[in-house]
Design an enzyme around this catalytic site. Structure first.
Site, short mmCIF file in Angstrom:
data_model
loop_
_atom_site.label_atom_id
_atom_site.label_comp_id
_atom_site.label_asym_id
_atom_site.label_seq_id
_atom_site.Cartn_x
_atom_site.Cartn_y
_atom_site.Cartn_z
N SER A 98 -4.27 -14.03 10.84
CA SER A 98 -3.11 -14.76 10.34
C SER A 98 -3.19 -14.76 8.81
CB SER A 98 -3.14 -16.21 10.86
OG SER A 98 -2.24 -17.04 10.16
N TYR A 138 -7.42 -24.80 11.98
CA TYR A 138 -6.93 -23.48 12.39
C TYR A 138 -7.30 -22.43 11.35
CZ TYR A 138 -3.59 -19.72 13.38
OH TYR A 138 -3.01 -18.51 13.64
#
Length: 235
Positions: free
Chosen positions: A86, A99
């Site tokens: 990501s 995260y």
């Protein structure tokens, strides 16, 4: 198409599926670590069970599947391992610290492994860094932020989180400057990587992702320079 069910947090299910595939096909050419889950919650608000869960799904799942697959790829002297990371694996973002930490770990794990796996065994590793994908991923991440009382971030964090949430909604609605792509668009990029003879270490999947991460990637956009530098200095 053949579908097999496994749980990336459970070693036995991973090993069972890989053994089944090896028995049937003799080898596995490509491993795509796509399992992941978003999580937007303050560190103070998150329980240790939630912290463990975020880490298990987003990072340790990648480690488990890669560890299980490597002996077969090493024996075959070929393979592609593509880890779906990501932009959050390069740039820390508010309310995403847990995260982002897991995705940063995926980036470091992939980079370090690539320094000694790629050349002698012809096993190439790549992290794919989308800005966002138009699935239920973000909605699921936001839903995990709600407390048992139906509240989002509370106390002194509440106003900051509200501003963050409004920004997410605004970007989602702005088609001209949206970080979101379709799953099909990102899948095509992954397919191209799998079919590339010398794939890069890192790939962003959109102009938005490139712009968002440019302060981290400008000197070495695809990661090839850092790999060669580390191998020269250490190996």
């Amino acid at each position: 198409m053949e579908l097999y069910e496994l749980d990336v947090t459970q070693n036995d299910t991973i090993e069972e599926v890989i053994s089944t595939l090896i028995l049937k096909h003799k080898k596995i050419d490509v491993l795509i670590n796509n399992a992941g889950a978003g999580f937007s919650k303050t560190l103070e608000q998150a329980s240790f069970d939630e912290i463990q869960w975020v880490t298990e799904v987003n990072y340790l799942g990648v480690v488990r599947t890669t560890k299980a697959m490597l002996p077969y790829m090493r024996k075959a002297k070929q393979g592609r391992i593509i880890n779906i990371s990501s932009v959050g694996g390069l740039v820390g973002q508010p309310f995403n610290e847990l995260y982002c930490a897991a995705k940063f770990a995926v980036e470091g794990f992939t980079e370090a492994l690539a320094t000694y796996i790629s050349d002698p065994f012809n096993i190439h590793l790549t992290t794919v860094q989308p800005g966002g994908i138009s699935t239920e991923f973000m909605n699921n991440a936001i839903s995990k932020t709600v407390t048992e009382k139906g509240e989002f971030a509370t106390g002194e964090y509440a106003a900051i989180f509200q501003k963050y949430l409004e920004g997410v909604q605004t970007r989602s609605a702005n088609s001209e400057n949206s970080p979101y792509q379709t799953g099909k668009e990102v899948a095509q990029i992954i397919l191209d990587i799998a079919n590339t003879e010398q794939p890069p270490l890192r790939v962003r999947t959109s102009a938005w992702a490139e712009d968002f991460t440019k302060l981290k990637t400008a000197a070495d956009p695809d990661g090839r320079l850092i790999l060669e530098s580390v191998k020269k200095d250490i190996l």
